[in-house]
Design an enzyme around this catalytic site. Sequence first.
Site, short mmCIF file in Angstrom:
data_model
loop_
_atom_site.label_atom_id
_atom_site.label_comp_id
_atom_site.label_asym_id
_atom_site.label_seq_id
_atom_site.Cartn_x
_atom_site.Cartn_y
_atom_site.Cartn_z
N HIS A 50 -8.70 36.28 16.57
CA HIS A 50 -9.43 34.81 16.97
C HIS A 50 -8.97 34.31 18.45
O HIS A 50 -10.03 34.12 19.10
CB HIS A 50 -8.99 33.83 15.93
CG HIS A 50 -9.29 34.06 14.56
ND1 HIS A 50 -8.50 33.98 13.45
CD2 HIS A 50 -10.50 34.39 13.95
CE1 HIS A 50 -8.88 34.22 12.58
NE2 HIS A 50 -10.14 34.36 12.73
N LYS A 101 -13.35 27.46 -0.52
CA LYS A 101 -12.13 28.21 -0.25
C LYS A 101 -10.78 27.16 -0.27
O LYS A 101 -10.78 26.17 -0.19
CB LYS A 101 -12.02 28.67 1.16
CG LYS A 101 -13.27 29.58 1.67
CD LYS A 101 -12.97 30.26 2.95
CE LYS A 101 -14.31 31.46 3.08
NZ LYS A 101 -14.09 32.15 4.44
N ARG A 158 -16.06 42.43 14.37
CA ARG A 158 -15.17 43.78 14.36
C ARG A 158 -15.67 44.92 13.99
O ARG A 158 -16.54 45.64 14.82
CB ARG A 158 -14.09 43.21 13.41
CG ARG A 158 -13.12 42.27 13.84
CD ARG A 158 -12.20 41.53 12.56
NE ARG A 158 -13.14 40.95 11.60
CZ ARG A 158 -13.02 40.22 10.79
NH1 ARG A 158 -11.57 40.05 10.54
NH2 ARG A 158 -13.67 39.26 9.91
N SER A 188 -7.44 37.36 8.72
CA SER A 188 -6.50 36.49 8.35
C SER A 188 -6.21 36.76 6.81
O SER A 188 -4.92 36.46 6.60
CB SER A 188 -7.42 35.01 8.06
OG SER A 188 -7.42 34.64 9.50
#
Length: 162
Positions: free
Chosen positions: A17, A41, A92, A130
């Site tokens: 990040h 979440k 990514r 994460s």
Amino acid sequence: MKVCVYPGTFDPFTVGHLDILKRAGAIFDHVIAGILINANKKPVFSVEERMHFIESAAKSAAITNFSVESFDGLLVDFCRQKGAGVIVRGLRAVSDYEYELQLAAMNHRLAPDVETVFLMTDARYSYLSSSIVREIGSYGGSITGMIPPEYEKYIAERLLKK
Ligand code: ADP
């Protein structure tokens, strides 16, 4: 002034990040790291903790043209409210592509005046997420090099306790 929003859950904020924040800061005049508060979440770290992580990581990396804010609701509404015409997302592996394409297309449909820009992560961070950090940390594995050193120990302890 060109302002962009870099949105995410950042639970927790990783060196991947940070890499994107740094790259965005080199392109835009100001970057708003937007912590998304998503009722679906259940983050491990509070908004205040996540804000603190981002601020201390950016400070050590000498990034000064940024601010951290939290938001709920639609990302495009947050962008408009902040006068940001650009959303920055990190890419990514290929696996990110489909989800990001869907998100960008939807945001474009909702707000054609807000553009999404993708920045490629450094290859060293392409398998970092994460959720991987949370998983490794919860079993007591080393997260060194994945989390900025300023708060790595704090995160390791918090994840083990969980
Ligand atoms: P979200 O829950 O919205 O996917 P994340 O906090 O996981 O948010 O990530 C926020 C943004 O950072 C996303 O654009 C994601 O693709 C990007 N990102 C996550 N990990 C990395 C990494 N290792 N390198 C580059 N970008 C990353």
